[in-house]
Write a protein that holds these residues in place. Sequence first.
Motif, PDB file in Angstrom:
ATOM      1  N   VAL A  67     -29.369 -30.638  28.210  1.00  0.00           N
ATOM      2  CA  VAL A  67     -29.462 -32.063  28.326  1.00  0.00           C
ATOM      3  C   VAL A  67     -27.969 -32.574  27.827  1.00  0.00           C
ATOM      4  CG1 VAL A  67     -29.892 -32.305  25.681  1.00  0.00           C
ATOM      5  CG2 VAL A  67     -30.602 -33.933  27.044  1.00  0.00           C
ATOM      6  N   THR A  68     -28.013 -34.075  28.698  1.00  0.00           N
ATOM      7  CA  THR A  68     -26.515 -34.694  28.260  1.00  0.00           C
ATOM      8  C   THR A  68     -26.784 -36.048  27.910  1.00  0.00           C
ATOM      9  OG1 THR A  68     -25.295 -33.490  29.820  1.00  0.00           O
ATOM     10  CG2 THR A  68     -24.564 -35.475  29.314  1.00  0.00           C
ATOM     11  N   LEU A  69     -26.430 -36.570  26.561  1.00  0.00           N
ATOM     12  CA  LEU A  69     -26.555 -38.055  26.109  1.00  0.00           C
ATOM     13  C   LEU A  69     -25.330 -38.652  26.238  1.00  0.00           C
ATOM     14  CD1 LEU A  69     -28.652 -36.763  22.820  1.00  0.00           C
ATOM     15  CD2 LEU A  69     -29.396 -37.301  25.110  1.00  0.00           C
ATOM     16  N   ARG A  70     -25.448 -39.790  26.474  1.00  0.00           N
ATOM     17  CA  ARG A  70     -24.116 -40.647  26.734  1.00  0.00           C
ATOM     18  C   ARG A  70     -24.015 -41.707  25.750  1.00  0.00           C
ATOM     19  NH1 ARG A  70     -26.114 -38.831  31.577  1.00  0.00           N
ATOM     20  NH2 ARG A  70     -24.884 -37.722  32.923  1.00  0.00           N
ATOM     21  N   CYS A  71     -22.757 -41.904  25.187  1.00  0.00           N
ATOM     22  CA  CYS A  71     -22.277 -43.133  24.287  1.00  0.00           C
ATOM     23  C   CYS A  71     -20.996 -43.819  24.661  1.00  0.00           C
ATOM     24  CB  CYS A  71     -22.170 -42.357  23.060  1.00  0.00           C
ATOM     25  SG  CYS A  71     -21.559 -43.418  21.669  1.00  0.00           S
ATOM     26  N   SER A  72     -21.248 -45.338  24.541  1.00  0.00           N
ATOM     27  CA  SER A  72     -20.076 -46.116  24.630  1.00  0.00           C
ATOM     28  C   SER A  72     -19.951 -46.710  23.515  1.00  0.00           C
ATOM     29  CB  SER A  72     -20.399 -47.055  25.734  1.00  0.00           C
ATOM     30  OG  SER A  72     -20.432 -46.611  26.951  1.00  0.00           O
ATOM     31  N   PRO A  73     -18.767 -46.624  23.070  1.00  0.00           N
ATOM     32  CA  PRO A  73     -18.377 -47.051  21.344  1.00  0.00           C
ATOM     33  C   PRO A  73     -18.157 -48.698  21.369  1.00  0.00           C
ATOM     34  CG  PRO A  73     -16.382 -46.305  22.601  1.00  0.00           C
ATOM     35  CD  PRO A  73     -17.350 -46.022  23.306  1.00  0.00           C
ATOM     36  N   LYS A  74     -18.168 -49.011  20.153  1.00  0.00           N
ATOM     37  CA  LYS A  74     -18.054 -50.505  19.887  1.00  0.00           C
ATOM     38  C   LYS A  74     -16.867 -50.891  20.531  1.00  0.00           C
ATOM     39  CE  LYS A  74     -18.002 -53.593  16.013  1.00  0.00           C
ATOM     40  NZ  LYS A  74     -18.995 -54.851  16.713  1.00  0.00           N
ATOM     41  N   THR A 121     -12.676 -43.842  18.304  1.00  0.00           N
ATOM     42  CA  THR A 121     -13.257 -42.572  18.005  1.00  0.00           C
ATOM     43  C   THR A 121     -14.698 -42.534  17.796  1.00  0.00           C
ATOM     44  OG1 THR A 121     -13.064 -40.761  16.159  1.00  0.00           O
ATOM     45  CG2 THR A 121     -13.027 -42.958  15.471  1.00  0.00           C
ATOM     46  N   VAL A 122     -15.285 -41.498  18.288  1.00  0.00           N
ATOM     47  CA  VAL A 122     -16.646 -41.351  18.580  1.00  0.00           C
ATOM     48  C   VAL A 122     -17.162 -39.973  17.769  1.00  0.00           C
ATOM     49  CG1 VAL A 122     -18.559 -40.947  20.140  1.00  0.00           C
ATOM     50  CG2 VAL A 122     -16.897 -42.565  20.553  1.00  0.00           C
ATOM     51  N   SER A 123     -18.379 -40.200  17.106  1.00  0.00           N
ATOM     52  CA  SER A 123     -19.070 -38.959  16.623  1.00  0.00           C
ATOM     53  C   SER A 123     -20.380 -38.910  16.766  1.00  0.00           C
ATOM     54  CB  SER A 123     -18.643 -38.808  14.851  1.00  0.00           C
ATOM     55  OG  SER A 123     -19.254 -40.187  14.078  1.00  0.00           O
ATOM     56  N   PRO A 127     -11.080 -40.933  28.759  1.00  0.00           N
ATOM     57  CA  PRO A 127     -10.095 -41.688  28.331  1.00  0.00           C
ATOM     58  C   PRO A 127     -10.382 -42.834  28.148  1.00  0.00           C
ATOM     59  CG  PRO A 127      -9.543 -40.614  30.584  1.00  0.00           C
ATOM     60  CD  PRO A 127     -11.049 -40.288  30.126  1.00  0.00           C
ATOM     61  N   ASN A 128     -11.542 -43.638  28.672  1.00  0.00           N
ATOM     62  CA  ASN A 128     -12.233 -44.821  27.935  1.00  0.00           C
ATOM     63  C   ASN A 128     -12.827 -44.849  26.839  1.00  0.00           C
ATOM     64  OD1 ASN A 128     -14.377 -43.706  28.665  1.00  0.00           O
ATOM     65  ND2 ASN A 128     -15.178 -45.221  30.124  1.00  0.00           N
ATOM     66  N   TYR A 129     -12.758 -43.968  25.950  1.00  0.00           N
ATOM     67  CA  TYR A 129     -13.228 -43.678  24.762  1.00  0.00           C
ATOM     68  C   TYR A 129     -14.722 -43.540  24.604  1.00  0.00           C
ATOM     69  CZ  TYR A 129      -9.009 -45.919  23.565  1.00  0.00           C
ATOM     70  OH  TYR A 129      -7.456 -46.168  23.583  1.00  0.00           O
ATOM     71  N   SER A 130     -15.389 -43.368  25.643  1.00  0.00           N
ATOM     72  CA  SER A 130     -16.899 -43.102  25.885  1.00  0.00           C
ATOM     73  C   SER A 130     -17.012 -41.635  25.643  1.00  0.00           C
ATOM     74  CB  SER A 130     -17.438 -43.617  27.086  1.00  0.00           C
ATOM     75  OG  SER A 130     -16.818 -42.766  28.339  1.00  0.00           O
ATOM     76  N   SER A 131     -18.313 -41.027  25.408  1.00  0.00           N
ATOM     77  CA  SER A 131     -18.317 -39.926  24.870  1.00  0.00           C
ATOM     78  C   SER A 131     -19.879 -39.094  25.392  1.00  0.00           C
ATOM     79  CB  SER A 131     -18.422 -39.500  23.516  1.00  0.00           C
ATOM     80  OG  SER A 131     -18.780 -38.406  23.021  1.00  0.00           O
ATOM     81  N   GLU A 132     -19.728 -37.847  25.524  1.00  0.00           N
ATOM     82  CA  GLU A 132     -21.212 -37.257  25.927  1.00  0.00           C
ATOM     83  C   GLU A 132     -21.259 -35.990  24.868  1.00  0.00           C
ATOM     84  OE1 GLU A 132     -21.384 -37.612  30.850  1.00  0.00           O
ATOM     85  OE2 GLU A 132     -20.749 -35.851  29.792  1.00  0.00           O
ATOM     86  N   LEU A 133     -22.797 -35.895  24.794  1.00  0.00           N
ATOM     87  CA  LEU A 133     -23.162 -34.871  23.930  1.00  0.00           C
ATOM     88  C   LEU A 133     -23.971 -33.801  24.804  1.00  0.00           C
ATOM     89  CD1 LEU A 133     -23.975 -33.129  21.243  1.00  0.00           C
ATOM     90  CD2 LEU A 133     -25.790 -34.898  20.817  1.00  0.00           C
ATOM     91  N   ASN A 134     -23.749 -32.776  24.925  1.00  0.00           N
ATOM     92  CA  ASN A 134     -24.228 -31.737  25.601  1.00  0.00           C
ATOM     93  C   ASN A 134     -25.103 -30.626  24.649  1.00  0.00           C
ATOM     94  OD1 ASN A 134     -23.401 -32.583  28.238  1.00  0.00           O
ATOM     95  ND2 ASN A 134     -21.343 -32.138  27.607  1.00  0.00           N
ATOM     96  N   VAL A 135     -26.096 -30.335  25.061  1.00  0.00           N
ATOM     97  CA  VAL A 135     -26.872 -29.140  24.267  1.00  0.00           C
ATOM     98  C   VAL A 135     -27.508 -28.444  25.304  1.00  0.00           C
ATOM     99  CG1 VAL A 135     -28.534 -28.922  22.645  1.00  0.00           C
ATOM    100  CG2 VAL A 135     -27.328 -30.783  22.652  1.00  0.00           C
TER     101      VAL A 135
END
Lengths: 114, 115
Positions: free
Chosen positions: A19-26, A31-33, A70-78
Amino acid sequence: DAGVTQSPTHLIKTRGQQVTLRCSPKSGHDTVSWYQQALGQGPQFIFQYYEEEERQRGNFPDRFSGHQFPNYSSELNVNALLLGDSALYLCASSLVAVSGNTIYFGEGSWLTVV
Amino acid sequence: AQSVAQPEDQVNVAEGNPLTVKCTYSVSGNPYLFWYVQYPNRGLQFLLKYITGDNLVKGSYGFEAEFNKSQTSFHLKKPSALVSDSALYFCAVRESLEDFQKLVFGTGTRLLVSP
């Protein structure tokens, strides 16, 4: 001012899948966690990304991996999903340069593994 | 390693009465403490934080918290509870500013405010 946004909101996966989950920071954050919140428990820190590198990691196996763009967004992969991976996955963001920074959370992605 | 304890699973209070949600912490250095609220099926909303300075910290929605170093506590308080305050409350600690975003959370306290 958009807050932390996450997608998808809900998803169902089968054991062994990935699975891949996506996140765009404020806006303005760099930095993203990621946190895992199992039912009835407090959030548990998975890892944090800054400048596209993993900076800190909690007690989670290598099946959990991530990426920051590079745009600070992030993905979590499990990978190789287990039933026990069913949880709410929360993304958080902040600005590293600000001492005592406030950490803001998104609404989360609900993952159900069947 | 740092840790947080929220000794009460649930707190019940009548609307209009003062409320307290308890939190104690354990860190090796100076603590950086946070309170978050979670409404059903939602993410975490920031309420307030203690980094340094005054021991009484004021936050969102009329909440405040008192930092007590000798008792290693950071209890959340509100003078007059509202039914809409009913939610799950989490206390969290960050051991150092260099920890960036690594927060250690308590198990949460469910607050129920009755009309």
